[in-house]
Design an enzyme around this catalytic site. Structure first.
Site, PDB file in Angstrom:
ATOM      1  N   LYS A  15     -29.817  44.155 -20.308  1.00  0.00           N
ATOM      2  CA  LYS A  15     -28.601  43.488 -20.773  1.00  0.00           C
ATOM      3  C   LYS A  15     -27.856  44.318 -21.818  1.00  0.00           C
ATOM      4  O   LYS A  15     -28.393  45.256 -22.405  1.00  0.00           O
ATOM      5  CB  LYS A  15     -28.927  42.095 -21.316  1.00  0.00           C
ATOM      6  CG  LYS A  15     -29.177  41.085 -20.203  1.00  0.00           C
ATOM      7  CD  LYS A  15     -29.262  39.665 -20.718  1.00  0.00           C
ATOM      8  CE  LYS A  15     -29.303  38.680 -19.539  1.00  0.00           C
ATOM      9  NZ  LYS A  15     -29.483  37.289 -19.992  1.00  0.00           N
TER      10      LYS A  15
ATOM     11  N   ARG B 136     -38.126  37.486 -16.971  1.00  0.00           N
ATOM     12  CA  ARG B 136     -37.236  37.572 -15.797  1.00  0.00           C
ATOM     13  C   ARG B 136     -36.642  38.982 -15.796  1.00  0.00           C
ATOM     14  O   ARG B 136     -35.876  39.333 -16.697  1.00  0.00           O
ATOM     15  CB  ARG B 136     -36.155  36.504 -15.887  1.00  0.00           C
ATOM     16  CG  ARG B 136     -35.198  36.465 -14.707  1.00  0.00           C
ATOM     17  CD  ARG B 136     -34.160  35.359 -14.886  1.00  0.00           C
ATOM     18  NE  ARG B 136     -33.221  35.341 -13.776  1.00  0.00           N
ATOM     19  CZ  ARG B 136     -32.092  36.049 -13.734  1.00  0.00           C
ATOM     20  NH1 ARG B 136     -31.780  36.851 -14.747  1.00  0.00           N
ATOM     21  NH2 ARG B 136     -31.287  35.975 -12.695  1.00  0.00           N
TER      22      ARG B 136
END
Length: 277
Positions: free
Chosen positions: A222, A256
């Site tokens: 991210k 995840r």
């Protein structure tokens, strides 16, 4: 709660598990468009399962900031055939469906998926919590404000963790009122949060244990990582692995991820700390 019931199998989360991300969307921030083909999806899922993924998270609607709107019909057309394909190819697979629409959740579970992963904790579809409760499957609820289109304009807090805990308390109570049993919480790194908010959340993540529920963390590649390192998603694996270790030490039970093998190694190494303590 250290176990969740997936299709009649109890999954023990006392040892953290890894969830592999499979996006069947053309616009996801890291792998958008790469898996827009059934053969490529099967190959990628087979690789993730071989590397040790317990869950496969399937998404048909990119939730990155400013993502394009996708109709319910289009989302169903992307998701349901792939669920059928994967369940046929890998009968024991545990598929998580990254969706905030109750009809998508319902049809995916009816076709063999095992978990619902909702970025909105039921706030974007008032039928979601009731639907998941009737389906009696585990439910991942994430912290977010607004929608993927508006969330970054809503990244303002007087006390981030206090507001998040209030949010989760309310959403958990609402889910419980419908009889929803297996709940997992996701802090929502990058969702209605600035770079500073994300790192504050990392530092204070232990405060989320107040709810006594498993915590899922989604930080893989991210912007909080690649912007801090002045690089890009493709070169953010090392930073991702470092922060995964930090999250595991602070009680995360599910990672995840885009890169399963590296995350599984991280879990194995961190697990040695608890064994030797």
């Amino acid at each position: 709660m250290s176990t969740i019931n997936c299709k009649g199998t109890l999954i023990d989360l006392s040892t953290p598990k890894v969830m592999g991300i499979v996006n069947v969307t053309p616009d996801s921030f890291f792998d958008g468009g790469k898996l827009y083909n059934p053969d490529k999806i099967i190959a990628q899922v087979e690789k993730m399962l071989h590397e040790g993924a317990t869950f496969i998270d399937l998404g048909g609607y990119s939730s990155r900031p400013g993502a394009d709107f996708v109709s319910e019909e289009e989302e169903l057309n992307r998701i349901v055939p792939i669920v059928k394909l994967l369940v046929d190819k890998f009968p024991d697979i545990l598929i998580s469906i990254d969706a905030f629409r109750s009809e998508v959740a319902k049809q995916a579970i009816q076709n063999g998926a095992a978990i619902i992963n909702d970025i909105s904790a039921g706030l974007l579809d008032e039928r979601m919590l009731e639907t998941v409760a009737k389906l009696q499957v585990p439910y991942i609820m994430m912290h977010m404000k607004g929608t993927p289109q508006t969330m970054q304009s809503l990244a303002n807090y007087d006390d981030l963790l206090k507001e998040m805990n209030f949010y989760f308390s309310e959403r958990i109570a609402k889910a419980r009122s419908f009889g929803l049993n297996d709940i997992i919480i996701d802090p929502g790194f990058g969702f209605a949060k600035t770079l500073e908010h994300n790192f504050e959340l990392l530092q204070k993540m232990q405060l989320l244990h107040f709810h006594d529920l498993p915590i899922l963390v989604g930080i893989s590649r991210k912007s909080m990582i690649y912007k801090t390192l002045d690089t890009n998603p493709e070169n953010a694996l090392n930073g991702t692995t470092f922060l995964h270790a930090f999250c595991l030490q602070n009680g995360a039970k599910i990672l995840r991820v885009h890169d399963v093998a590296e995350a599984v190694e991280c879990v194995k190494l961190i697990s040695q700390f608890s064994i030797n303590n």
